[in-house]
Design a protein around this motif. Sequence first.
Motif, mmCIF file in Angstrom:
data_model
loop_
_atom_site.group_PDB
_atom_site.id
_atom_site.type_symbol
_atom_site.label_atom_id
_atom_site.label_comp_id
_atom_site.label_asym_id
_atom_site.label_seq_id
_atom_site.Cartn_x
_atom_site.Cartn_y
_atom_site.Cartn_z
ATOM 1 N N LYS A 57 0.830 -1.208 0.000
ATOM 2 C CA LYS A 57 0.000 0.000 0.000
ATOM 3 C C LYS A 57 0.861 1.254 0.000
ATOM 4 O O LYS A 57 0.548 2.236 -0.691
ATOM 5 C CB LYS A 57 -0.936 -0.008 1.207
ATOM 6 C CG LYS A 57 -1.991 -1.099 1.172
ATOM 7 C CD LYS A 57 -2.855 -1.061 2.427
ATOM 8 C CE LYS A 57 -3.908 -2.164 2.403
ATOM 9 N NZ LYS A 57 -4.728 -2.169 3.657
ATOM 10 N N ASP A 58 1.946 1.232 0.767
ATOM 11 C CA ASP A 58 2.817 2.401 0.846
ATOM 12 C C ASP A 58 3.446 2.732 -0.504
ATOM 13 O O ASP A 58 3.592 3.905 -0.865
ATOM 14 C CB ASP A 58 3.918 2.175 1.884
ATOM 15 C CG ASP A 58 3.377 2.063 3.305
ATOM 16 O OD1 ASP A 58 2.199 2.409 3.517
ATOM 17 O OD2 ASP A 58 4.139 1.621 4.195
ATOM 18 N N LEU A 60 2.220 2.360 -3.384
ATOM 19 C CA LEU A 60 1.233 2.878 -4.329
ATOM 20 C C LEU A 60 0.499 4.109 -3.806
ATOM 21 O O LEU A 60 -0.406 4.617 -4.460
ATOM 22 C CB LEU A 60 0.210 1.776 -4.663
ATOM 23 C CG LEU A 60 0.795 0.485 -5.249
ATOM 24 C CD1 LEU A 60 -0.311 -0.517 -5.540
ATOM 25 C CD2 LEU A 60 1.615 0.766 -6.497
ATOM 26 N N ASP A 61 0.903 4.600 -2.639
ATOM 27 C CA ASP A 61 0.257 5.759 -2.017
ATOM 28 C C ASP A 61 1.095 7.012 -2.279
ATOM 29 O O ASP A 61 2.205 7.142 -1.752
ATOM 30 C CB ASP A 61 0.125 5.526 -0.512
ATOM 31 C CG ASP A 61 -0.596 6.663 0.196
ATOM 32 O OD1 ASP A 61 -0.926 7.672 -0.464
ATOM 33 O OD2 ASP A 61 -0.833 6.536 1.415
ATOM 34 N N ASP A 63 0.888 9.843 -1.108
ATOM 35 C CA ASP A 63 1.054 10.678 0.079
ATOM 36 C C ASP A 63 1.948 10.034 1.141
ATOM 37 O O ASP A 63 2.119 10.591 2.220
ATOM 38 C CB ASP A 63 -0.315 10.980 0.695
ATOM 39 C CG ASP A 63 -1.203 11.793 -0.224
ATOM 40 O OD1 ASP A 63 -0.674 12.690 -0.902
ATOM 41 O OD2 ASP A 63 -2.418 11.510 -0.282
ATOM 42 N N HIS A 64 2.507 8.881 0.833
ATOM 43 C CA HIS A 64 3.288 8.156 1.833
ATOM 44 C C HIS A 64 4.756 8.091 1.419
ATOM 45 O O HIS A 64 5.078 7.757 0.280
ATOM 46 C CB HIS A 64 2.738 6.731 2.002
ATOM 47 C CG HIS A 64 3.260 6.026 3.207
ATOM 48 N ND1 HIS A 64 4.529 5.487 3.286
ATOM 49 C CD2 HIS A 64 2.678 5.773 4.412
ATOM 50 C CE1 HIS A 64 4.700 4.927 4.467
ATOM 51 N NE2 HIS A 64 3.599 5.087 5.175
ATOM 52 N N ASN A 209 7.725 4.343 -7.700
ATOM 53 C CA ASN A 209 6.743 4.473 -6.622
ATOM 54 C C ASN A 209 5.908 5.743 -6.770
ATOM 55 O O ASN A 209 6.335 6.735 -7.364
ATOM 56 C CB ASN A 209 7.416 4.389 -5.244
ATOM 57 C CG ASN A 209 8.143 5.666 -4.853
ATOM 58 O OD1 ASN A 209 7.535 6.665 -4.535
ATOM 59 N ND2 ASN A 209 9.477 5.612 -4.878
ATOM 60 N N ALA A 210 4.704 5.690 -6.234
ATOM 61 C CA ALA A 210 3.709 6.737 -6.450
ATOM 62 C C ALA A 210 4.136 8.082 -5.865
ATOM 63 O O ALA A 210 3.834 9.132 -6.439
ATOM 64 C CB ALA A 210 2.375 6.302 -5.845
ATOM 65 N N ARG A 211 4.827 8.088 -4.740
ATOM 66 C CA ARG A 211 5.240 9.347 -4.106
ATOM 67 C C ARG A 211 6.196 10.118 -5.029
ATOM 68 O O ARG A 211 6.057 11.332 -5.216
ATOM 69 C CB ARG A 211 5.910 9.046 -2.767
ATOM 70 C CG ARG A 211 6.518 10.260 -2.046
ATOM 71 C CD ARG A 211 5.447 11.144 -1.443
ATOM 72 N NE ARG A 211 6.023 12.252 -0.712
ATOM 73 C CZ ARG A 211 6.333 12.216 0.595
ATOM 74 N NH1 ARG A 211 6.133 11.117 1.291
ATOM 75 N NH2 ARG A 211 6.821 13.272 1.192
#
Length: 290
Positions: A57-58, A60-61, A63-64, A209-211
């Motif tokens: 989850k981290d 793909l988040d 905001d993390h 990664n998303a971030r």
Amino acid sequence: MLALSAEGILPKVDYAIFADTGWEPRAVYDHLDRLEREIAAPAGIPVLRVSSGHIRKDALDPDHRFASMPLYILNQDGKQGMTRRQCTGEYKIKPIKKKVRELLGYPYPLRIPKGVFVEQWVGISTDEFHRAKDADVKYMRNRHPLIDLNWSRSDCVRYLTSIGLADTPKSSCLGCPFHGNAQWRSIRDTSPEEWADVVAFDAAIRQGNARANASGNRLLGQAFLHRSRVPLDQSPIDHVTAAEWAARQQALGDRSAAVEELENGVLDGCSPWACRGEVEPMQDDFGLAS
């Protein structure tokens, strides 16, 4: 080590700690439940589960903050590389250290007095004695009971088999890039739901990664879970690697030492101080795992 302690072959430990990344195979969580119920609880040994978050989850988040996994990179010019391996330090070592501080009575940022420490057992066998190292903090002193017993991995498997734990699974994230082909095949062939999960994750991290993407620091190349650097569901995981053949040959010489376990990828697996993943040169290697 937990079973040896519960049986009195090794001294009784005060606690057993499992660092949970949140993305282990279902078989690992089921096995941990069984260990608590059948081994640890009867011996009065608490099993503590600690975590720094859910690694899938981290990643793909947006905001993390994410401690990167060692993803395989294919750059635009065709050159290959790997991202930094920070996940072991963040999701394994960090939560264990935090819990150890709490058990000692000195949670961060309290200073731990000189001479106050825990003896920490690390499950490294004689096959990997070169990984047996001292802790990097004074409040933890590493000990390696399996090496003290002169036990190899085969000795461990024989012992587990003798007490009904021959099916002990290897602990590692479902989507660990250090899986060998045998481990990827095992997920695909035995757990369709988990296979769909890792295939989806592999596609989701193609640009990193998303971030980083959200902040405009996009990966210049493409990221993959499999070392072939093609989408996981197209990767050559049915190819038997040299490491897997070597494991099979070792198994032929010791049928009682869990041949099936060896054939399913003895080199795979993850623990805080003994990541046994396959390694190739990295762009920037983060060495806490070794």
